[in-house]
Design an enzyme around this catalytic site. Structure first.
Site, PDB file in Angstrom:
ATOM      1  N   ARG A 170       0.844  -1.194   0.000  1.00  0.00           N
ATOM      2  CA  ARG A 170       0.000   0.000   0.000  1.00  0.00           C
ATOM      3  C   ARG A 170       0.876   1.238   0.000  1.00  0.00           C
ATOM      4  NH1 ARG A 170      -1.615  -4.094   2.520  1.00  0.00           N
ATOM      5  NH2 ARG A 170      -0.073  -3.785   4.145  1.00  0.00           N
ATOM      6  N   ASP A 218       7.642  -4.194   9.546  1.00  0.00           N
ATOM      7  CA  ASP A 218       6.253  -3.735   9.638  1.00  0.00           C
ATOM      8  C   ASP A 218       5.678  -3.888  11.037  1.00  0.00           C
ATOM      9  OD1 ASP A 218       6.058  -6.516   9.522  1.00  0.00           O
ATOM     10  OD2 ASP A 218       4.822  -6.548   7.713  1.00  0.00           O
ATOM     11  N   THR A 219       6.158  -4.867  11.806  1.00  0.00           N
ATOM     12  CA  THR A 219       5.682  -4.990  13.187  1.00  0.00           C
ATOM     13  C   THR A 219       6.143  -3.808  14.033  1.00  0.00           C
ATOM     14  OG1 THR A 219       5.816  -7.387  12.949  1.00  0.00           O
ATOM     15  CG2 THR A 219       5.511  -6.524  15.171  1.00  0.00           C
TER      16      THR A 219
END
Length: 473
Positions: free
Chosen positions: A19, A239-240
């Site tokens: 995204r 991303d975490t």
């Protein structure tokens, strides 16, 4: 108080899709708008290995960048992605081969070679005991394709690889590095002694940059018509790390990121590396702004995805995810026996060719009845995931001494009401719902800190209390 608008572009790469999210900070607050979405596609290479399709991923990056630039000036860019997977570069800056997918099985092969055990890797680095960690991928590569490793000048994990494509600069971001099993989470640098013992070239491992550092500027071919050299910020590139940064956590919250994986843990001031982490499957990952995460990986909604694919192959069409949830709810209402549940940690569920067959085999091995309907298969998955999450919460409380008042949940799975109900029932804990796009928000927050638009993580998180997500038609 007046405030000049600040526009930050966050690229958030997940295992299923990427995204491009445009964050806007104005006097009215922080908003996030999806300007482009694209598949994170895979290909099969000449060796029959499942790889990430770099051409498609680069195309998604450029399309998202152009979509954001068309809406006005972009003051900063940040990229986050999944961990452990990497690309190897030669001295000219070219990628030697497509990066392998973590579910390809090469990490398991690397572990099976007996060069390094999971326990020893954890004792020395503090990383989670996961066979898909970068170190085991490299052990397999060194044995299977030594010429490729010998030709490599540097190794970059996925978000770092994308950042290098935008800027031409090669760095290793800290939070991603902590997922490799080659980074000392206590000392805060690459574990060069372990790297040497494994016979890996030291030059592969680039200088580590911290979240909030500027790691380059947009190369000229990618700039907007005004020629502005947009800075690319090292955000929480795992991303975490970005997802947890994007949660307005209370002191007694555990976080739970529900996506392809279920990522459960607590934010801490220092890493925890002792007999408890070794025995209970927890590990340490670096966070932003000096934070750490005591965390465990649990299988996640990937299982529902592969169930959908298996059902579609047998019945001609994969059902919508909402239909799967509805059928699972109906199965629960019909009184499906409570014993009908899977253990998501079972190896059969890591990368099954046929999820229904894997569940049938699991049930046969336990001497319990097989599911009969799509809803029963799905409910068995939901219950198993909820059980593992509840067990992890219990470990955080009773082993590590972290009181959990609530589970702060985010990610796409947080929108699944049945899964959330199962988690509450299994854990006995209330859920606090954060932003579904927590990774993108955390990405933007670190860009704002780098630009001086927020003083620190607490001030940046305060901006989360009023934003709204918008999607372009």
């Amino acid at each position: 108080m007046s405030r000049e608008p600040v526009h930050c572009l966050a690229f958030d790469f997940g295992a299923g899709s990427g995204r491009a999210m445009l964050g806007r900070l104005t006097t009215a607050g922080l908003t996030l708008e999806e300007v482009h979405r694209f598949d994170t596609a895979t290909v099969v290479d000449d060796d029959g290995q499942t790889c990430w399709d770099l051409d498609a991923l680069y195309g998604g990056l450029e399309a998202g960048l152009r979509a954001a630039q068309a809406l006005g000036p972009v003051q900063a860019i940040g990229i986050d992605s999944w961990g452990v997977d990497f690309g190897l570069f030669d001295a000219d800056g070219d990628v030697l081969a497509p990066p392998l997918h973590y579910r390809n099985g090469h990490g398991s092969r690397g572990l099976a070679r007996g060069v390094l055990s999971l326990d020893e890797m954890h004792r020395r680095t503090g990383a989670q005991r996961l066979e898909l960690n970068t170190v085991f991928q490299l052990i397999d590569l060194a044995a299977r394709r030594p010429e490729r490793l010998a030709a490599a000048d540097s190794l970059l994990l996925m978000a770092d690889l994308f950042s290098a494509w935008l800027t031409g600069e090669r760095h290793s971001e800290y939070t991603l590095a902590t997922t490799t099993g080659l980074f000392d989470t206590v000392r805060g640098d690459w574990h060069y002694d372990l790297i040497d013992e494994l016979g890996l070239p030291r030059q592969l491992f680039r200088t580590v940059v911290a979240p909030g550092d500027i790691c380059g500027v947009l190369r000229s071919a990618l700039r907007a018509a005004d020629g502005y050299a947009t800075p690319v910020v090292a955000v929480g590139a795992h991303d975490t790390a970005s997802a947890v940064a994007g949660l307005d956590l209370a002191a007694d919250d555990a976080f739970l990121i529900l996506g392809s994986w279920s990522l459960l843990g607590v934010e801490t001031a220092t890493p925890t590396r002792d007999a408890r982490t070794l025995a209970h499957g927890f590990g340490n990952e670096g966070g932003v702004c000096g934070t750490h995460r005591l965390i465990t990986n649990i299988n996640g909604l990937y299982l529902i995805q592969v169930l959908r694919e298996a059902w579609g192959r047998r019945h001609g069409e994969g059902p919508a995810f909402s239909a799967i949830t509805a059928e699972a709810r109906a199965a629960r209402s019909a009184g499906l026996p409570v014993s009908m549940r899977i253990d998501p940690t079972d190896r059969r569920f890591f990368a099954p060719d046929d999820m229904m067959a894997a569940i049938d085999d699991f049930c046969d091995g336990r001497g319990q009845a097989r599911p009969a309907t799509l809803g029963e298969y799905a409910l068995a998955i939901y219950r198993g995931l909820a059980d593992q999450i509840a067990a992890g919460v219990g470990t955080l409380e009773h082993v590590f001494g972290h009181r959990v008042g609530a589970i702060h949940v985010s990610g796409g799975g947080s929108q699944d009401p049945l899964l959330c109900e199962c988690i509450v029932e299994a854990s006995g804990k209330p859920l606090r719902h954060g932003h579904v796009e927590a990774s993108a928000y955390g990405n933007v927050l670190m860009q704002l800190i780098a630009l001086g638009a927020a003083d620190d993580l607490a001030a940046a998180r305060a901006l989360l209390r009023g934003p709204r997500l918008r999607r372009r038609a």
